[in-house]
Design a protein around this motif. Structure first.
Motif, PDB file in Angstrom:
ATOM      1  N   TYR A   1       0.936  -1.206   0.077  1.00 16.19           N
ATOM      2  CA  TYR A   1      -0.180   0.007   0.102  1.00 16.19           C
ATOM      3  C   TYR A   1       0.944   1.093   0.021  1.00 16.19           C
ATOM      4  O   TYR A   1       0.740   2.136  -0.796  1.00 16.19           O
ATOM      5  N   LEU A   2       1.790   1.376   0.706  1.00 15.92           N
ATOM      6  CA  LEU A   2       2.853   2.488   0.996  1.00 15.92           C
ATOM      7  C   LEU A   2       4.386   1.943   0.744  1.00 15.92           C
ATOM      8  O   LEU A   2       4.791   0.885   1.214  1.00 15.92           O
ATOM      9  N   GLN A   3       5.073   2.687   0.066  1.00 19.92           N
ATOM     10  CA  GLN A   3       6.469   2.364  -0.047  1.00 19.92           C
ATOM     11  C   GLN A   3       7.425   3.446   0.547  1.00 19.92           C
ATOM     12  O   GLN A   3       6.864   4.526   0.631  1.00 19.92           O
ATOM     13  N   GLN A   4       8.617   3.327   0.937  1.00 21.49           N
ATOM     14  CA  GLN A   4       9.419   4.081   1.872  1.00 21.49           C
ATOM     15  C   GLN A   4      10.608   4.165   1.060  1.00 21.49           C
ATOM     16  O   GLN A   4      11.269   3.398   0.580  1.00 21.49           O
ATOM     17  N   GLN A   5      11.194   5.617   0.884  1.00 23.72           N
ATOM     18  CA  GLN A   5      12.586   5.528   0.342  1.00 23.72           C
ATOM     19  C   GLN A   5      13.755   4.934   1.081  1.00 23.72           C
ATOM     20  O   GLN A   5      14.540   4.517   0.508  1.00 23.72           O
ATOM     21  N   ASN A   6      13.645   5.161   2.340  1.00 26.18           N
ATOM     22  CA  ASN A   6      14.433   4.170   3.354  1.00 26.18           C
ATOM     23  C   ASN A   6      13.398   3.167   3.893  1.00 26.18           C
ATOM     24  O   ASN A   6      12.715   3.688   4.980  1.00 26.18           O
ATOM     25  N   GLN A   7      13.526   1.890   3.471  1.00 29.01           N
ATOM     26  CA  GLN A   7      12.500   1.145   3.825  1.00 29.01           C
ATOM     27  C   GLN A   7      13.214  -0.435   4.275  1.00 29.01           C
ATOM     28  O   GLN A   7      14.175  -0.969   3.694  1.00 29.01           O
TER      29      GLN A   7
ATOM     30  N   ASN B   1       4.168   2.574  13.890  1.00 28.24           N
ATOM     31  CA  ASN B   1       4.538   3.093  12.296  1.00 28.24           C
ATOM     32  C   ASN B   1       4.488   4.297  12.331  1.00 28.24           C
ATOM     33  O   ASN B   1       4.122   5.140  13.092  1.00 28.24           O
ATOM     34  N   PRO B   2       5.205   4.785  11.061  1.00 30.51           N
ATOM     35  CA  PRO B   2       5.485   6.350  10.918  1.00 30.51           C
ATOM     36  C   PRO B   2       4.555   7.213  10.147  1.00 30.51           C
ATOM     37  O   PRO B   2       4.653   7.937   9.606  1.00 30.51           O
ATOM     38  N   PHE B   3       3.380   6.223   9.752  1.00 33.81           N
ATOM     39  CA  PHE B   3       2.180   6.686   9.051  1.00 33.81           C
ATOM     40  C   PHE B   3       1.228   7.149   9.985  1.00 33.81           C
ATOM     41  O   PHE B   3       0.320   6.165  10.467  1.00 33.81           O
ATOM     42  N   PRO B   4       0.877   8.120  10.138  1.00 32.58           N
ATOM     43  CA  PRO B   4      -0.098   8.966  10.965  1.00 32.58           C
ATOM     44  C   PRO B   4      -1.502   8.299  10.746  1.00 32.58           C
ATOM     45  O   PRO B   4      -2.457   8.064  11.655  1.00 32.58           O
ATOM     46  N   GLU B   5      -1.932   8.012   9.452  1.00 30.81           N
ATOM     47  CA  GLU B   5      -3.190   7.961   8.815  1.00 30.81           C
ATOM     48  C   GLU B   5      -3.481   6.466   8.518  1.00 30.81           C
ATOM     49  O   GLU B   5      -4.709   5.847   8.282  1.00 30.81           O
ATOM     50  N   ASP B   6      -2.315   5.653   8.602  1.00 28.78           N
ATOM     51  CA  ASP B   6      -2.712   4.342   7.870  1.00 28.78           C
ATOM     52  C   ASP B   6      -2.273   3.134   8.777  1.00 28.78           C
ATOM     53  O   ASP B   6      -1.524   3.501   9.942  1.00 28.78           O
ATOM     54  N   GLY B   7      -2.620   2.168   8.753  1.00 27.50           N
ATOM     55  CA  GLY B   7      -2.562   0.772   9.437  1.00 27.50           C
ATOM     56  C   GLY B   7      -0.956   0.335   9.372  1.00 27.50           C
ATOM     57  O   GLY B   7      -0.108   0.441   8.703  1.00 27.50           O
ATOM     58  N   PRO B   8      -0.781  -0.504  10.608  1.00 28.52           N
ATOM     59  CA  PRO B   8       0.590  -1.190  10.439  1.00 28.52           C
ATOM     60  C   PRO B   8       1.270  -1.916   9.518  1.00 28.52           C
ATOM     61  O   PRO B   8       2.255  -2.368   9.594  1.00 28.52           O
ATOM     62  N   ASP B   9       0.114  -2.409   8.777  1.00 26.69           N
ATOM     63  CA  ASP B   9       0.650  -3.529   7.901  1.00 26.69           C
ATOM     64  C   ASP B   9       0.736  -2.689   6.359  1.00 26.69           C
ATOM     65  O   ASP B   9       0.882  -3.338   5.269  1.00 26.69           O
ATOM     66  N   SER B  10       0.968  -1.532   6.308  1.00 23.31           N
ATOM     67  CA  SER B  10       0.831  -0.699   5.022  1.00 23.31           C
ATOM     68  C   SER B  10       1.950  -0.911   4.009  1.00 23.31           C
ATOM     69  O   SER B  10       1.923  -0.663   2.946  1.00 23.31           O
ATOM     70  N   ASN B  11       2.955  -1.405   4.685  1.00 20.35           N
ATOM     71  CA  ASN B  11       4.209  -1.646   3.608  1.00 20.35           C
ATOM     72  C   ASN B  11       4.682  -3.080   3.509  1.00 20.35           C
ATOM     73  O   ASN B  11       5.654  -3.542   3.068  1.00 20.35           O
ATOM     74  N   ILE B  12       3.758  -4.169   3.999  1.00 22.06           N
ATOM     75  CA  ILE B  12       4.144  -5.396   3.694  1.00 22.06           C
ATOM     76  C   ILE B  12       3.651  -5.727   2.223  1.00 22.06           C
ATOM     77  O   ILE B  12       2.789  -4.760   1.622  1.00 22.06           O
ATOM     78  N   PHE B  13       3.815  -6.778   1.548  1.00 27.97           N
ATOM     79  CA  PHE B  13       3.424  -7.045   0.308  1.00 27.97           C
ATOM     80  C   PHE B  13       2.641  -8.076   0.182  1.00 27.97           C
ATOM     81  O   PHE B  13       2.940  -9.076   0.856  1.00 27.97           O
ATOM     82  N   GLY B  14       1.540  -8.053  -0.625  1.00 24.84           N
ATOM     83  CA  GLY B  14       0.323  -8.974  -0.304  1.00 24.84           C
ATOM     84  C   GLY B  14      -0.704  -8.637  -1.187  1.00 24.84           C
ATOM     85  O   GLY B  14      -0.656  -7.599  -2.261  1.00 24.84           O
TER      86      GLY B  14
ATOM     87  N   GLU C   1      -4.054  -7.282  -0.407  1.00 29.42           N
ATOM     88  CA  GLU C   1      -4.665  -6.132  -0.096  1.00 29.42           C
ATOM     89  C   GLU C   1      -4.141  -5.631   1.027  1.00 29.42           C
ATOM     90  O   GLU C   1      -5.269  -5.252   2.109  1.00 29.42           O
ATOM     91  N   PRO C   2      -3.065  -5.334   1.623  1.00 23.92           N
ATOM     92  CA  PRO C   2      -2.495  -4.745   2.829  1.00 23.92           C
ATOM     93  C   PRO C   2      -3.181  -3.425   3.005  1.00 23.92           C
ATOM     94  O   PRO C   2      -3.091  -2.538   1.959  1.00 23.92           O
ATOM     95  N   ASN C   3      -3.819  -3.347   4.018  1.00 24.21           N
ATOM     96  CA  ASN C   3      -4.024  -1.730   4.573  1.00 24.21           C
ATOM     97  C   ASN C   3      -5.599  -1.465   3.783  1.00 24.21           C
ATOM     98  O   ASN C   3      -6.530  -1.543   4.435  1.00 24.21           O
ATOM     99  N   TYR C   4      -5.442  -1.190   2.361  1.00 28.90           N
ATOM    100  CA  TYR C   4      -6.905  -1.055   1.888  1.00 28.90           C
ATOM    101  C   TYR C   4      -6.708  -1.823   0.337  1.00 28.90           C
ATOM    102  O   TYR C   4      -5.493  -1.943  -0.138  1.00 28.90           O
ATOM    103  N   PRO C   5      -8.008  -2.080  -0.171  1.00 31.89           N
ATOM    104  CA  PRO C   5      -7.809  -3.061  -1.382  1.00 31.89           C
ATOM    105  C   PRO C   5      -7.720  -2.067  -2.448  1.00 31.89           C
ATOM    106  O   PRO C   5      -7.581  -2.776  -3.559  1.00 31.89           O
ATOM    107  N   CYS C   6      -7.931  -0.725  -2.562  1.00 30.93           N
ATOM    108  CA  CYS C   6      -7.885   0.068  -3.886  1.00 30.93           C
ATOM    109  C   CYS C   6      -6.866  -0.207  -4.688  1.00 30.93           C
ATOM    110  O   CYS C   6      -6.833  -0.214  -6.046  1.00 30.93           O
ATOM    111  N   CYS C   7      -5.476  -0.519  -4.135  1.00 28.66           N
ATOM    112  CA  CYS C   7      -4.542  -0.357  -4.866  1.00 28.66           C
ATOM    113  C   CYS C   7      -4.407  -1.754  -5.744  1.00 28.66           C
ATOM    114  O   CYS C   7      -3.605  -1.858  -6.586  1.00 28.66           O
TER     115      CYS C   7
END
Length: 683
Positions: free
Chosen positions: A363-369, A378-391, A393-399
């Motif tokens: 769902y989210l990528q980071q420059q330093n990951q 997590n460093p994302f104020p509005e998104d959940g803790p699974d936002s940067n796993i690969f799968g 539909e992590p966090n939201y399915p829209c992507c």
């Protein structure tokens, strides 16, 4: 919203005052080619095949949001059509044509006919037909984009679609007059409907020009005031979570909405004819990347705008919508800075956030990951803790349903014609072919053979019935002295043209005046290593279109597998090697193995035939939480011996450091790169 209402009345009042004049749209600088006339070749074709064999080409078989979930009247019913089905269709139409997948094409065609078959008497399109579900306009817009490409590919479908669109437009105009059909999301995405209306106006107005223009104006009146949001005065200059919001809607600062909203002002320009709209679009674009831009080409918005920090996130939907908006901005304005940005995003941010086999995405990528796993905190104020796993539909399915438009639409926007269709312009560089007919019945066939962005050499073969002008974008990172062109036969060329208002930001065109018959051109675009200054005195490394990163060795853990499809798994990545490096940029060296045949997939660990080495040392660099890197230390001290590390193209990495602290190595004066000063990279 008082200012917005005044603007709306002014727009409608101006039209009423000039009712006697025939309404017109301002011409775009460039026009797109119908789907199927541009095809991927080489590694780019392989990438589309990988996407087709990944989740994108199979989700219709198992994924609830787009798979058959019910049967109504003998037709498949695609659940959640107001978003997921439209996104899927928008991507699968071009995807199916570009890889010649009859199965995906038939599925797309089935979806197209289902939507039109179920249009009700009022003109409404969508699953709300026959229900008491509220009707909001925006979920139809991606369907319109897909349908436009479909009917341009198969003109026999066009009459039915055009008739359905005119019926829907009459209804939409009436809804807008009554203040209906617009909720939070629709108010930010009105520009997508405006693009579909402009396609209708340009090709099938059928005497409805006034209604079409009036609907565009009312959409703008009902929606987000993008000229104000992107203004110097009101645009946020840092992460927004601690700022006072001048808008009633947080969605005006939402990353994907902003990426889509970048189309709004060029769309507005077409019906206002005001150059100030294009000037405002250009200024807003520059503000976005000055205050939120990333070395990967995208911008920071882990849901809402999040500044410049390397551990904040960029949403995958944002990436593909930014690519589409940038292409449209270039086509309307002719300003090559938009094309430069789109190419950088495509060759860096897009592949970096999807697994190499394209069965999983973030769902989210980071420059330093430094990990892709559950982050608590997590460093994302509005998104959940699974936002940067690969799968799946992590966090939201829209992507999941939206990301597959990225590669296909990059290809379909890679070549354009002049407004009079007399010349052909190559906007994006990559292996592709074109078959089209220009003005005067001039049949033209082009083949571009290249490993770019993994090579500096581009071979172009052209066969044309008549002489014509072929233009190729020269990226802004290429110096005037760097372009080398070899043409055969009677072809002539020039580079750049200062009289053209739209050659801005260093980017320009190669002009090739080609004779009838066959022509061969070889273009060399040698690049220099450049350094981009980032926060906390850190640096990012670039060469040509590619951003470079330290690819962190990783382990892979399957967190879960979808019971309907074994290949759809959620993956956790953990670092198993040191990553806490500072680098000495003066010691950077670039390497290219042009003899290597590119594998498929190409965007994965150690597969790219280009890399850099740099002198580095381990430093004290703590985590900001349990699993993400803190800000780069500003005055790092080595805690171990210096060593040489390898940097890889950002898009091939899944765990990475790409914004580095800097130190002065002992090797700078011992035969490495001396005290060479690399150019500062401007994004």
């Amino acid at each position: 919203m008082f200012m917005r209402k005044v603007l709306g009345f002014a727009l409608i009042g101006a039209r009423a005052a000039s009712a006697a004049a025939k309404p017109t749209l301002a011409s775009k600088q460039y026009e797109t080619l119908p789907l199927g006339q541009i095809l991927p070749e080489g590694w780019l074709y392989d990438q589309l095949v990988v996407q087709t064999e990944g989740v994108a080409g199979h989700m219709h078989e198992f994924y609830d949001l787009v798979a058959k979930s019910d049967w109504i009247g003998g037709h498949s019913y695609y659940s959640y059509l107001e978003e997921a089905g439209s996104y899927w269709f928008n991507a699968m139409v071009p995807n199916s044509v570009l890889v010649k997948s009859s199965e995906l094409y038939e599925k797309s065609l089935e979806f197209f006919h289902y939507v039109l078959d179920t249009q009700d008497e009022s003109g409404w399109l969508g699953p709300e037909v026959g229900t008491d579900k509220p009707r909001y306009l925006w979920g139809r817009y991606p369907f319109f984009f897909g349908a436009i490409q479909l009917v341009e590919y198969d003109p026999s479908l066009e009459p039915r679609f055009v008739e359905a669109m005119h019926r829907f437009i009459r209804l939409a105009n009436d809804m807008l007059r009554k203040g209906e059909g617009v909720e939070h999301w629709a108010s930010t995405r009105w520009e997508d409907f405006a693009l579909a209306l402009q396609w209708m106006f340009d090709r099938h107005p059928d005497g409805k020009e006034e209604l079409l223009i009036d609907t565009m104006q009312r959409l703008k009146w009902s929606g987000a005031p993008w000229e104000d949001i992107f203004s110097e005065e009101l645009f946020p200059k840092e992460a927004v979570e601690n700022l006072e919001n001048p808008w009633d809607e947080d969605l005006f600062w939402h990353g994907v909405n902003l990426a889509e909203g970048m189309k709004a002002l060029p769309a507005t320009y077409r019906f206002t004819h005001n150059a100030s709209d294009l000037e405002a679009a250009s200024a807003g674009w520059d503000l976005m990347f000055r205050y939120h831009g990333r070395p990967s080409g995208a911008f920071n918005a882990d849901e809402l705008l999040s500044g410049l920090e390397a551990n904040r996130g960029s949403e995958l939907c944002l990436v593909v919508e930014l690519m589409f908006s940038g292409s449209f901005l270039f086509q309307v304005s002719g300003d090559l800075k938009y094309a430069d940005r789109v190419e950088r995003v495509t060759y860096n941010a897009l592949p970096a956030t999807i697994t190499a086999d394209m069965w999983g995405r973030q769902y989210l990528q980071q420059q330093n990951q430094v990990a892709a796993k559950n982050m608590t905190p997590n460093p994302f104020p509005e998104d959940g803790p699974d936002s940067n796993i690969f799968g799946l539909e992590p966090n939201y399915p829209c992507c999941t349903v939206n990301f597959p438009q990225g590669w296909p639409k990059f290809v379909t926007n890679a070549f354009v014609t002049s407004a009079d269709e007399s010349s052909l312009t190559q906007v994006y560089i990559g292996p592709m072919s074109v078959n089209t007919i220009l003005a005067g019945g001039n049949a033209v066939h082009v083949t571009v053979s290249t490993q770019y962005p993994f090579s500096d050499t581009v071979h172009i073969s052209v066969v044309a019935d008549k002489p014509f002008l072929y233009k190729m974008r020269i990226p802004g990172w290429v110096s005037d002295e760097g372009v080398r062109v070899d043409v055969d036969r009677d072809a002539t060329y020039s580079v750049g043209d200062d009289t053209l208002e739209y050659t801005k930001g260093g980017a320009r065109f190669l002009y090739l005046w080609l004779p009838a018959g066959a022509s061969r051109i070889q273009v060399e675009l040698p690049a220099e290593i450049s350094i981009e200054e980032r926060p906390h005195k850190s640096v990012a490394v670039h060469r040509g279109p590619l951003n470079y990163a330290f690819d962190i060795e990783r382990t892979e853990t399957i967190l879960k597998s979808d019971p309907r499809e074994a290949r759809a798994v959620d993956l956790q990545y953990d670092a198993v090697a040191d990553w806490e490096y500072a680098i000495d940029p003066t010691t950077l060296r670039f390497y290219m193995d042009e003899e290597t045949e590119l594998p498929a997939p190409i965007w994965d660990y150690g597969l790219a035939p280009v890399w850099m080495t740099v002198r580095a040392c381990l430093i004290e660099w703590p985590l900001g939480g349990d699993t993400f890197a803190a800000h780069p230390p500003e005055s790092p001290a080595c805690v171990g011996e210096e060593r040489e590390i390898v940097l890889s193209p950002y898009g091939t990495t899944k765990l990475r450091i790409s914004e580095f602290p800097v130190f002065q190595s002992k090797g700078r004066n011992t035969g490495m790169a001396g005290d060479k000063q690399f150019p500062v990279h401007e994004l």
